[in-house]
Write an enzyme that holds these catalytic residues in place. Structure first.
Site, PDB file in Angstrom:
ATOM      1  CD  GLN A 120      -0.307   8.779   3.432  1.00 27.49           C
ATOM      2  OE1 GLN A 120       0.210   9.806   3.456  1.00 27.49           O
ATOM      3  NE2 GLN A 120      -1.516   8.887   3.697  1.00 27.49           N
ATOM      4  CE  LYS A 156      -4.210   8.993   0.904  1.00 23.71           C
ATOM      5  NZ  LYS A 156      -4.961   9.655   1.781  1.00 23.71           N
ATOM      6  CG  ASP A 165      -1.686   1.303   1.455  1.00 21.82           C
ATOM      7  OD1 ASP A 165      -1.482   2.229   0.881  1.00 21.82           O
ATOM      8  OD2 ASP A 165      -2.570   1.097   2.234  1.00 21.82           O
TER       9      ASP A 165
HETATM   10  N1  PLP Z   1      -3.624   3.470   2.654  1.00 17.67           N
HETATM   11  C1  PLP Z   1      -3.065   4.570   3.167  1.00 17.67           C
HETATM   12  C2  PLP Z   1      -2.041   4.196   4.076  1.00 17.67           C
HETATM   13  C3  PLP Z   1      -3.791   5.514   3.500  1.00 17.67           C
HETATM   14  O1  PLP Z   1      -3.140   6.554   3.897  1.00 17.67           O
HETATM   15  C4  PLP Z   1      -4.845   6.035   2.506  1.00 17.67           C
HETATM   16  C5  PLP Z   1      -5.402   7.214   2.809  1.00 17.67           C
HETATM   17  O2  PLP Z   1      -5.443   7.914   3.789  1.00 17.67           O
HETATM   18  C6  PLP Z   1      -5.397   4.731   1.880  1.00 17.67           C
HETATM   19  C7  PLP Z   1      -4.501   3.658   1.836  1.00 17.67           C
HETATM   20  C8  PLP Z   1      -6.704   5.070   0.993  1.00 17.67           C
HETATM   21  O3  PLP Z   1      -6.516   6.111  -0.010  1.00 17.67           O
HETATM   22  P1  PLP Z   1      -7.646   6.514  -0.859  1.00 17.67           P
HETATM   23  O4  PLP Z   1      -8.903   6.794   0.056  1.00 17.67           O
HETATM   24  O5  PLP Z   1      -6.943   7.538  -1.680  1.00 17.67           O
HETATM   25  O6  PLP Z   1      -8.018   5.348  -1.684  1.00 17.67           O
END
Ligand code: PLP
Length: 414
Positions: free
Chosen positions: A211, A234, A208
């Protein structure tokens, strides 16, 4: 330690800040100090202009090459895919799948690779520090398949417990899905080591990267992970757009995700066959402007000196930690040795929501709460934190303002 002279770095950052119009506004009558970059980043003019220019000019559907504008849109759309490919060091553009964000990328892998490869009694490892979007899709899959989601422990300082991880490795572990950087703590996980251990066990690794990509260069080949997902918003790009990288051989073996236009080779009532990569996973009209504008965000980042940007983030997080020690009464949540510019904390005796509200009145935007990481908060025995997540466009003066704000909050709340 950065060797870039402070004055040079600060002048560079001041110049970069001019590219981000939203940074230059007042909220509650105070100059905005935006420290909620973990939630979403602001966009440079290059991205805003790119999206607006697309709609003003070549706006057309892609891959339907009946006319000039459609050809132009397709060219830009596929060029953006190559930009992403080069940005993360993927071997081929076919390995870059457009999604709506990290959440969709993880759900795509769970629904396709997962449905095909996970069976009763199998184990999926995720860490205790995961965002809900890297827990829940696996729980849904595990429930359906009679498999198990098992947490990799996290140490008190916010680092992944690598010994605990090693102890969990056994033949039933088919997949490890792990954050590159924790959104709540900033901890940078040792993906390379995790992949190395996973290979011995023949487990697949999904990262994932929500970040990760905004803070440092990511090279998926060097990491050797099987999947890597991230969100455009992000990474200084538009919302509703994301990327899933997957190794070609895995993507080829996976069934499609959603059915619809574009993802088929031939469709008939006798049966339907699938399009080649990456289109097999891209049913329906994609977010064309979003993909092109994400390409613009990456080109913009490529035009900057990322060494200076990384040095800036390093200075900011160190300064925040130092000022916290000076102010006193602050508990830093997450002190991993390798850490991105995420300052999660508790002001002792005050509720994070009250701290956030008081800072907001002073123009300082942070986030408070569980940060979509309730299992982590339970592990740490806290309901949530206040989180100042900083990007390269934040300044040392803004960190000082944050602590002035906290000083005020202290007098007001304690
Ligand atoms: N994974 C992490 C570590 C995140 O910080 C986030 C969002 O804050 C997500 C997944 C989900 O991202 P998104 O809402 O852009 O799909």
């Amino acid at each position: 330690m950065s060797t870039i002279p402070a004055a040079e770095r600060q002048a560079y950052i001041e110049k970069v800040r001019q590219d981000f119009p939203a940074l230059h506004q007042q909220v509650h009558g105070k100059p905005l100090i935006y420290m909620d970059n973990g939630a979403t980043t602001h966009k440079p003019n290059a991205v805003i202009d790119c999206e607006s220019t697309f709609y003003k000019t070549v706006n057309s559907n892609v891959h339907r090459g009946a006319h000039y504008l459609s050809d132009k849109a397709t060219e830009q759309f596929e060029a953006a895919r190559r930009t992403v490919q080069n940005f993360i060091g993927a071997l081929k553009p076919e390995e870059i799948i457009w999604t709506s964000g990290t959440t969709e990328g993880i759900n795509l892998v769970a629904s396709t690779w997962g449905r095909k490869n996970i069976g009763p009694g199998d184990r999926i490892l995720v860490s205790e520090m995961e965002h809900h979007s890297n827990i829940v899709p696996w729980q849904i899959l595990a429930e359906e398949k009679g498999a198990e989601v098992v947490p990799i422990p996290v140490l008190d300082n916010g680092e992944l417990d690598l010994n605990g991880f090693a102890e969990l490795m056994e033949p039933r572990v088919k997949l490890i899905s792990i954050a590159h950087v924790s959104n709540s703590l900033g901890s940078i996980n040792p993906i390379h080591d995790i992949v190395r251990m996973a290979r011995i066990n023949e487990s697949v690794v999904m990262v994932d990267g929500a970040q990760g990509v905004s803070h440092f260069d990511v090279d998926v080949l060097r990491l050797d992970c099987d999947f890597y997902a991230f969100s455009s918003h992000k990474l200084f790009g538009p919302t509703g757009m994301g990327v899933l990288y997957g190794k070609e051989e895995l993507l080829n073996e996976m069934p499609p995700y959603r059915g619809g236009g574009e993802m088929i080779d031939r469709c008939s009532f006798d049966g339907t066959t699938w399009n080649q990569l990456p289109y097999k996973f891209e049913a329906g009209t994609p977010n064309i402007a979003g993909a092109i504008a994400l390409g613009a965000a990456i080109e913009y980042l490529n035009s900057l000196d990322r060494k200076i940007l990384a040095a800036q983030e390093d200075v900011l997080i160190k300064k925040a930690h130092e000022m916290a020690a000076e102010l006193g009464g602050i508990r830093i949540v997450g002190e991993a040795r390798k850490k991105a510019s995420v300052f999660s904390f508790l002001l002792e005796g005050a509720h994070p929501a009250d701290v956030g509200a008081l800072l907001d009145q002073q123009g300082i935007a942070i986030r408070t709460g569980h940060h979509c990481a309730q299992p982590l908060m339970a592990r740490l025995g806290i309901p949530g934190t206040a989180r100042a997540s900083m990007a390269f466009y934040n300044t040392e003066a803004e960190v000082e303002a944050l602590f002035k704000g906290l000083e005020k909050a202290k007098t007001f709340l304690l």
